[in-house]
Scaffold this motif. Structure first.
Motif, PDB file in Angstrom:
ATOM      1  N   UNK A 114       8.572 -61.601  14.642  1.00 38.29           N
ATOM      2  CA  UNK A 114       9.347 -61.914  15.824  1.00 38.29           C
ATOM      3  C   UNK A 114       9.089 -61.041  16.717  1.00 38.29           C
ATOM      4  N   UNK A 115       8.661 -61.404  18.011  1.00 38.26           N
ATOM      5  CA  UNK A 115       8.260 -60.594  18.956  1.00 38.26           C
ATOM      6  C   UNK A 115       9.145 -60.522  20.199  1.00 38.26           C
ATOM      7  N   UNK A 116       9.476 -59.603  20.847  1.00 43.77           N
ATOM      8  CA  UNK A 116      10.692 -59.829  21.924  1.00 43.77           C
ATOM      9  C   UNK A 116      10.265 -59.062  23.217  1.00 43.77           C
ATOM     10  N   UNK A 117       9.869 -59.481  24.258  1.00 43.72           N
ATOM     11  CA  UNK A 117       9.566 -58.923  25.430  1.00 43.72           C
ATOM     12  C   UNK A 117      10.444 -58.145  26.193  1.00 43.72           C
ATOM     13  N   UNK A 118      10.544 -57.251  26.670  1.00 47.13           N
ATOM     14  CA  UNK A 118      11.065 -56.661  27.367  1.00 47.13           C
ATOM     15  C   UNK A 118      11.025 -56.682  28.940  1.00 47.13           C
ATOM     16  N   UNK A 119      11.604 -56.067  29.861  1.00 42.49           N
ATOM     17  CA  UNK A 119      11.400 -56.094  31.435  1.00 42.49           C
ATOM     18  C   UNK A 119       9.864 -55.559  31.816  1.00 42.49           C
ATOM     19  N   UNK A 120       9.047 -56.165  32.358  1.00 38.12           N
ATOM     20  CA  UNK A 120       7.807 -55.471  32.631  1.00 38.12           C
ATOM     21  C   UNK A 120       8.051 -54.586  34.047  1.00 38.12           C
ATOM     22  N   UNK A 121       7.050 -53.537  33.846  1.00 37.22           N
ATOM     23  CA  UNK A 121       7.257 -52.596  34.904  1.00 37.22           C
ATOM     24  C   UNK A 121       5.762 -52.604  35.438  1.00 37.22           C
ATOM     25  N   UNK A 122       5.378 -52.991  36.694  1.00 38.68           N
ATOM     26  CA  UNK A 122       4.035 -53.367  37.235  1.00 38.68           C
ATOM     27  C   UNK A 122       3.513 -54.199  36.107  1.00 38.68           C
ATOM     28  N   UNK A 123       2.231 -53.762  35.811  1.00 41.19           N
ATOM     29  CA  UNK A 123       1.558 -54.609  34.892  1.00 41.19           C
ATOM     30  C   UNK A 123       1.831 -54.188  33.195  1.00 41.19           C
ATOM     31  N   UNK A 124       2.649 -53.169  32.909  1.00 42.48           N
ATOM     32  CA  UNK A 124       3.082 -53.137  31.647  1.00 42.48           C
ATOM     33  C   UNK A 124       4.343 -53.631  31.034  1.00 42.48           C
ATOM     34  N   UNK A 125       3.974 -54.233  30.108  1.00 46.96           N
ATOM     35  CA  UNK A 125       4.949 -55.161  29.464  1.00 46.96           C
ATOM     36  C   UNK A 125       5.366 -54.454  28.078  1.00 46.96           C
ATOM     37  N   UNK A 126       6.706 -53.778  27.974  1.00 48.85           N
ATOM     38  CA  UNK A 126       7.089 -53.454  26.618  1.00 48.85           C
ATOM     39  C   UNK A 126       7.527 -54.576  25.859  1.00 48.85           C
ATOM     40  N   UNK A 127       7.468 -54.590  24.360  1.00 44.56           N
ATOM     41  CA  UNK A 127       7.822 -55.642  23.678  1.00 44.56           C
ATOM     42  C   UNK A 127       8.394 -54.892  22.218  1.00 44.56           C
ATOM     43  N   UNK A 128       9.252 -55.566  21.517  1.00 45.16           N
ATOM     44  CA  UNK A 128       9.641 -54.954  20.091  1.00 45.16           C
ATOM     45  C   UNK A 128       9.064 -55.965  19.182  1.00 45.16           C
ATOM     46  N   UNK A 129       8.878 -55.403  17.874  1.00 51.76           N
ATOM     47  CA  UNK A 129       8.364 -56.183  16.913  1.00 51.76           C
ATOM     48  C   UNK A 129       9.130 -56.007  15.795  1.00 51.76           C
ATOM     49  N   UNK A 130       9.717 -57.180  14.908  1.00 56.30           N
ATOM     50  CA  UNK A 130      10.206 -57.349  13.572  1.00 56.30           C
ATOM     51  C   UNK A 130       9.561 -58.073  12.864  1.00 56.30           C
ATOM     52  N   UNK A 131       9.122 -57.618  11.716  1.00 55.77           N
ATOM     53  CA  UNK A 131       8.366 -58.378  10.640  1.00 55.77           C
ATOM     54  C   UNK A 131       8.911 -57.857   9.289  1.00 55.77           C
ATOM     55  N   UNK A 132       8.295 -58.634   8.321  1.00 61.25           N
ATOM     56  CA  UNK A 132       8.539 -58.528   6.915  1.00 61.25           C
ATOM     57  C   UNK A 132       7.035 -57.970   6.243  1.00 61.25           C
ATOM     58  N   UNK A 133       6.976 -56.707   5.685  1.00 59.56           N
ATOM     59  CA  UNK A 133       6.166 -56.379   4.728  1.00 59.56           C
ATOM     60  C   UNK A 133       6.007 -57.047   3.343  1.00 59.56           C
ATOM     61  N   UNK A 134       5.189 -57.718   2.935  1.00 58.69           N
ATOM     62  CA  UNK A 134       5.478 -58.236   1.666  1.00 58.69           C
ATOM     63  C   UNK A 134       4.022 -58.233   0.692  1.00 58.69           C
TER      64      UNK A 134
END
Length: 557
Positions: A114-134
């Motif tokens: 699951x990827x969730x993007x945050x608010x861009x600052x100029x050309x930089x886009x932060x995002x969070x990652x949630x996943x499961x290691x299996x």
């Protein structure tokens, strides 16, 4: 018309806009929910027209917010949907991106992304990652934050993600990979010299050291491997001597035990001292044996104290002085020139604020760190003299130290003309770190080089480096005299106040290109302790690194 019809049909599958955001919900194993921005707008139309066979001139100029959002959405959506080739096509390095993104599922065993993007600052886009290691019935959650930067493509100017491995995970350097499986090496429990366990919770600086101990001794210290998600270092990271890093532990291995030479009290004191100052690093060792008693860095991600490669500035004058004494080009208590400036090899060298010492001794020049006192002797030396002195007497620059973890052993390359002159005062091509310079002070105190070590050679029967010759009694006596005088009356006097009389020190400031303030250096010994420190961009070593080193020499007494 066929092409236009297909484009129209593709547009019908575009996700609905809900509350001003695009919600992409994809069914199927390994896929989560991804929240991004508003609609594709004109940029999406441009891409559709391009795929329909239209072309236009290369785009230039600053990126619009819509272009940044569209490029980020294309990349992140394809990554989440498990389409590495499609995600890679939205970057400026398709090959590298495809390899790493394919490995994200195949090698790292990550699903339910699951990827969730945050608010861009100029050309930089932060995002969070949630996943499961299996892996083989074992699962654990993984969550972290990352960021991407959008740039214009080199060929057509279209917005694309600027590809680096750190986009996938911030711990990755280019060329590194993520792998889940049995650990590359069993875990180790690192013990201090008194038998207490050393952890990063107690000693934050030791992260790189503990990683290095595991890499070196994990398979021989009696432990068994667990299962983990880890960063496996690539070619460039290995050149930088970075160790593999565990991100998620699915099952614990059984740790082996490795005893180090570190002193718990000195290590705690060193951690406390470097925490007071930005970009500080320090090493404390025992001259009589070579045992490393403490190592600490403000920056916990890279062990500058062991692996740094920095110009040591005037602390190098300890080695140069030993050479001048041996060549009878200087004597501690005899007059020695210290003019305001001296030209050698076409370069004009000067002292700090162009001071000069008229009718002074070499000891006075050393204590005040007169550059021209050393540069003035360059024409009487062979180009290889300083290199040989560093290697043969101080054990530096031979790439043969075996301290128990990775380290840089210093470098004093053979140079000619002005760069050779600069090397005499610790500039030019000379490169050192606090471990190297603590060893230099230690050699002066002990009278002979003892290779520093963090793990006793008796643990793995490795051979320690040795020097091919020792200083003469006269050279050693004069070197101790000038260092003691510097600690008592010279540039090191303020920091070393109250620590005499069995002591010696040398300060240093090393200029760095495009850096306003010099790196501040300080190395000293007191009794059977030697230490060296650097504060990058700190300015004068006596004011910045000096108090750190002096405090630890006092704490260890």
């Amino acid at each position: 018309m066929g092409k236009r019809r297909r484009v129209a049909e593709r547009r019908k599958t575009t996700p609905a806009v809900v509350g001003g955001a695009i919600a992409v919900v994809v069914a199927g194993a390994g896929i989560g929910v991804y929240t991004l921005y508003g609609g594709g707008g004109a940029a999406a139309d441009d891409r559709a027209q391009k795929s329909a066979g239209y072309s236009e001139a290369k785009k230039t100029g600053p990126l619009s917010a819509a272009e940044v959002q569209t490029a980020a959405k294309a990349f992140l959506t394809a990554w989440q949907q498990g389409k590495p080739a499609e995600a890679a096509a939205a970057t400026n390095d398709t090959t590298a991106a495809t390899t790493l993104l394919t490995g994200y599922t195949k090698d790292a065993r990550l699903k339910d992304v699951t990827l969730t993007a945050g608010t861009a600052t100029g050309a930089k886009v932060p995002f969070s990652v949630k996943a499961t290691v299996s892996y083989k019935g074992l699962t654990k959650p993984l969550a972290y934050d990352s960021a991407l930067t959008v740039v214009r493509g080199a060929t057509d100017g279209e917005p694309v993600v600027d590809w680096h491995a750190s986009v996938v995970h911030p711990e990755l350097k280019d060329g590194d990979t993520l792998v889940t499986g049995e650990a590359g090496a069993p875990p180790v429990k690192a013990l201090d010299r008194d038998g207490g366990e050393m952890t990063t919770a107690r000693y934050p600086s030791l992260g790189p050291v503990l990683d290095g101990l595991r890499e070196k001794y994990g398979t021989t210290s009696g432990g068994s491997a667990g299962v983990e998600l880890r960063v496996v270092r690539g070619k460039e990271s290995k050149k930088a001597e970075l160790s593999d890093k565990t991100l998620v532990e699915l099952s614990k291995g059984t740790p082996g035990t490795v005893r180090t030479t570190l002193s718990p009290s000195l290590q705690a004191a060193a951690e406390k001292e470097v925490a007071k100052t930005a970009r500080a690093s320090v090493v404390v060792m025992r001259p009589s044996t070579g045992e490393i008693l403490a190592v600490a860095n403000t920056n916990h991600g890279f062990n500058t104290a062991f692996q740094g490669s920095l110009a040591p500035g005037s602390t190098m004058k300890i080695i140069t002085s030993s050479l001048l004494f041996e060549k009878n080009l200087a004597s501690a208590n005899k007059p020695h020139p210290c003019p305001k400036t001296f030209t050698y090899g076409g370069w004009k060298f000067q002292n700090d604020k162009k001071f000069e010492i008229k009718g002074g001794t070499f000891k006075a020049s050393f204590a005040r760190s007169c550059n021209t006192a050393f540069i003035s002797q360059a024409g009487k030396l062979k180009d290889s003299d300083l290199t040989q002195q560093a290697q043969q007497v101080f054990g530096l620059g031979l790439d043969n130290w075996a301290i128990g973890v990775s380290s840089f052993d210093g470098a004093v390359p053979v140079q000619t003309a002005a760069p050779m002159g600069a090397s005499l005062i610790g500039q030019g091509g000379v490169r050192m770190n606090p471990l190297n310079m603590a060893s230099v002070a230690s050699t002066v105190k002990a009278g002979v080089f003892h290779q520093p070590y963090l793990v006793s050679p008796s643990v793995d029967h490795r051979t320690l480096a040795t020097a091919s010759r020792a200083m003469s009694a006269s050279t050693l006596s004069q070197l101790r005299e000038v260092m003691q005088y510097t600690a008592a009356y010279g540039t090191a006097a303020e920091a070393m106040a109250g620590l005499g009389p069995d002591y010696g020190a040398k300060t240093g400031s090393a200029e760095v290109d495009n850096q306003k303030k010099a790196n501040g250096w300080f190395t000293a010994y007191r009794g059977d302790l030697a230490a060296a420190g650097v504060v990058q961009a700190g300015g004068h070593g006596g004011d910045t690194a000096g108090p750190i080193v002096a405090s630890l020499l006092k704490a260890g007494s």
